[in-house]
Write a protein that holds these residues in place. Structure first.
Motif, short mmCIF file in Angstrom:
data_model
loop_
_atom_site.label_atom_id
_atom_site.label_comp_id
_atom_site.label_asym_id
_atom_site.label_seq_id
_atom_site.Cartn_x
_atom_site.Cartn_y
_atom_site.Cartn_z
N ARG A 34 0.84 -1.19 0.00
CA ARG A 34 0.00 0.00 0.00
C ARG A 34 0.87 1.25 0.00
NH1 ARG A 34 -5.50 -0.68 1.72
NH2 ARG A 34 -5.50 1.44 2.57
N GLN B 91 1.77 5.13 0.80
CA GLN B 91 1.50 6.11 1.85
C GLN B 91 1.51 7.51 1.24
OE1 GLN B 91 4.61 5.14 4.78
NE2 GLN B 91 2.99 4.29 6.06
N ASP C 92 -2.71 4.76 2.15
CA ASP C 92 -2.82 5.14 3.56
C ASP C 92 -2.44 6.61 3.73
OD1 ASP C 92 -3.54 2.56 4.45
OD2 ASP C 92 -1.44 1.93 4.43
N VAL C 93 -3.36 7.40 4.24
CA VAL C 93 -3.09 8.82 4.49
C VAL C 93 -2.40 8.95 5.84
CG1 VAL C 93 -4.12 11.09 4.84
CG2 VAL C 93 -5.06 9.54 3.10
N ALA D 161 -8.69 8.29 -1.41
CA ALA D 161 -7.34 7.72 -1.27
C ALA D 161 -7.42 6.30 -0.70
CB ALA D 161 -6.49 8.62 -0.37
N GLU D 162 -8.20 6.13 0.35
CA GLU D 162 -8.30 4.81 0.98
C GLU D 162 -8.92 3.80 0.03
OE1 GLU D 162 -10.44 5.70 4.53
OE2 GLU D 162 -8.67 6.44 5.60
N ARG E 60 -9.87 11.88 1.54
CA ARG E 60 -9.30 10.77 2.31
C ARG E 60 -9.98 9.45 1.90
NH1 ARG E 60 -6.68 10.02 7.34
NH2 ARG E 60 -6.73 12.27 7.77
N GLY E 61 -11.30 9.48 1.75
CA GLY E 61 -12.03 8.29 1.34
C GLY E 61 -11.62 7.81 -0.04
N ASP F 7 -6.43 2.15 -2.05
CA ASP F 7 -5.41 1.43 -1.28
C ASP F 7 -4.23 2.32 -0.91
OD1 ASP F 7 -6.84 -0.97 -1.34
OD2 ASP F 7 -6.02 -1.50 -3.29
#
Length: 421
Positions: free
Chosen positions: A4, A6, A37-38, A31-32, A28-29, A35
């Motif tokens: 994943r 970052q 990680d913020v 990005a997640e 943020r959603g 895959d």
């Protein structure tokens, strides 16, 4: 399984964007969902983003120092669509990969596309986005090698050394293939219109529960159906239009379409690419605007959907608002207030009430008939058995006598072929 990525999130807060906090949560959603990680968020209040390095010079130095201290492979993701010069400058100053909001949405669409039509639409949008950014992206993609594949996953034939001419040729080739698929769907749509079957379209923000609502309708009225659509709690689970027939107990029926969800500041490349798919909306008889009532930002999401419908030219179509996830919102359901219904697709509560609202708006009221059809016109009897609600059938010397409830249009279509009692 790939490692994943970052990332830091970067954003400029300008005065005319009052929903900045919800935008950042959505970023943020996104990005997640890709895959990623913020690990840190950097924001700065400015009148407008800096035209060459997005953030102010001082803030940019702070970000660069933090990246250097953190170490490892870390990308930065901007909340806005970056220009080629901004990409070049940020990568030079921060010495890392630079992505933007549009890249994330394109990546997410690419990972969700299942049908050939959706895949072509996403791929064309990706290439159109990359075309003016070749110079800005060249160094980044050269550095990433195999990388996580953001914006280039599965595109071995379109690495950055491809020149503008080759990319344009690819776009032309894909658009030709897409036009054939679109034409086929338009023919199917015209056939449906010829049959006079009402069309109801589900619209709304991504992850509002449109597919879940369609599945709830199928479970209620076609429990034996194997045509349920994929419904998951994730952004952009649906990218291709699905059409299903809902047949009611009295034999009345309508078609319902599930469409791609909207999102704030949806990249214009994607709106343009999916316009052919979204044309289904402009020819619907009724829109069901599905709202995630449990989301604290649902009012803003409603406005985003309305704005997108205006852009598509669908603002003239009647709308029923289905406030979904009422069970999670802690409100009473099902309940109806004028053109709004509060329901729970997951619980299957409010489905019949929603259908009653659809029935009132797009289905012709049935008329009661007592008719005799000559035996030589047995095809009409078969038609009414399939498309009307037959209460009684008797075989008399003159023909088959039916007491039934049917659509006025069907009655008029065969009026000169039967005797009325």
């Amino acid at each position: 399984m790939r490692e994943r990525l970052q990332a830091y999130l970067l954003a400029v807060e300008v005065q005319e964007r009052p929903n900045f906090a919800s935008e950042m949560e959505e970023l943020r959603g996104l990005a997640e969902a890709c895959d990623i990680d913020v690990i840190e968020v950097w924001t700065q209040k400015l009148d407008y983003p800096h035209r060459t390095h997005y953030l102010g010079a001082g803030k940019l130095k702070e970000v660069a120092s933090s990246l250097a201290a953190t170490g490892g492979e870390i990308a930065v993701i901007a909340n806005d669509e970056l220009t080629p010069s901004q990409i070049r400058t940020l990568e030079a100053e921060l010495e890392c990969r630079v992505l933007d909001r549009t890249m994330l949405i394109l990546e997410l669409f690419a990972s969700r596309a299942r049908t050939r039509e959706a895949q072509l639409q996403v791929r064309i949008a990706e290439l159109q986005y990359r075309l003016p950014r070749l110079a800005g992206l060249r160094e980044s993609l050269g550095r990433q090698g195999g990388g996580s594949g953001l914006i280039n996953r599965g595109s071995g034939e379109t690495k950055l050394e491809l020149d503008r001419r080759k990319i344009l040729a690819q776009i032309d080739s894909m658009q030709s293939e897409l036009e054939k698929l679109v034409h086929r769907r338009q023919v199917q749509r015209k056939q449906r219109q010829k049959r006079g079957v009402p069309v109801v379209a589900l619209v709304g923000y991504t992850n509002a529960g449109k597919s879940s609502l369609l599945n709830a309708l199928l479970r209620r009225y076609q429990p034996e159906s194997d045509k349920q659509v994929m419904a998951k709690d994730m952004l952009f689970a649906t990218l291709e239009t699905s059409v299903r027939r809902i047949e009611l107990p009295d034999r009345q029926h309508f078609l319902i379409t599930d469409t791609v969800g909207f999102v704030s500041r949806l990249p214009h490349h994607l709106v343009k690419a999916f316009r052919s798919t979204l044309e289904e909306l402009t020819e619907a008889d009724l829109l069901i605007h599905v709202v995630d009532y449990a989301n604290p930002e649902h009012e803003q999401q409603v406005e985003v959907t309305r704005a997108t419908l205006r852009e598509l030219g669908a603002e003239h179509i009647p709308v029923v608002y289905a406030y979904n996830k009422a069970d999670q919102a802690g409100t009473t359901y099902p309940q109806i207030e004028e053109d709004t219904i509060y329901l729970s697709a997951r619980q299957g509560q409010g489905i019949e009430e929603l259908v009653d609202m659809i029935r009132e708006r797009v289905l012709e009221p049935y008329m009661a008939c007592d008719i005799t059809i000559p035996y030589e016109d047995g095809g009409i009897v078969s038609y009414f058995n399939e498309h009307a609600l037959v209460h009684e059938t008797r075989y008399e010397p003159e023909g088959t006598r039916l007491k039934l409830s049917c659509a006025p249009a069907d009655y008029e279509r065969y009026r000169d072929r039967f005797t009325v009692h």
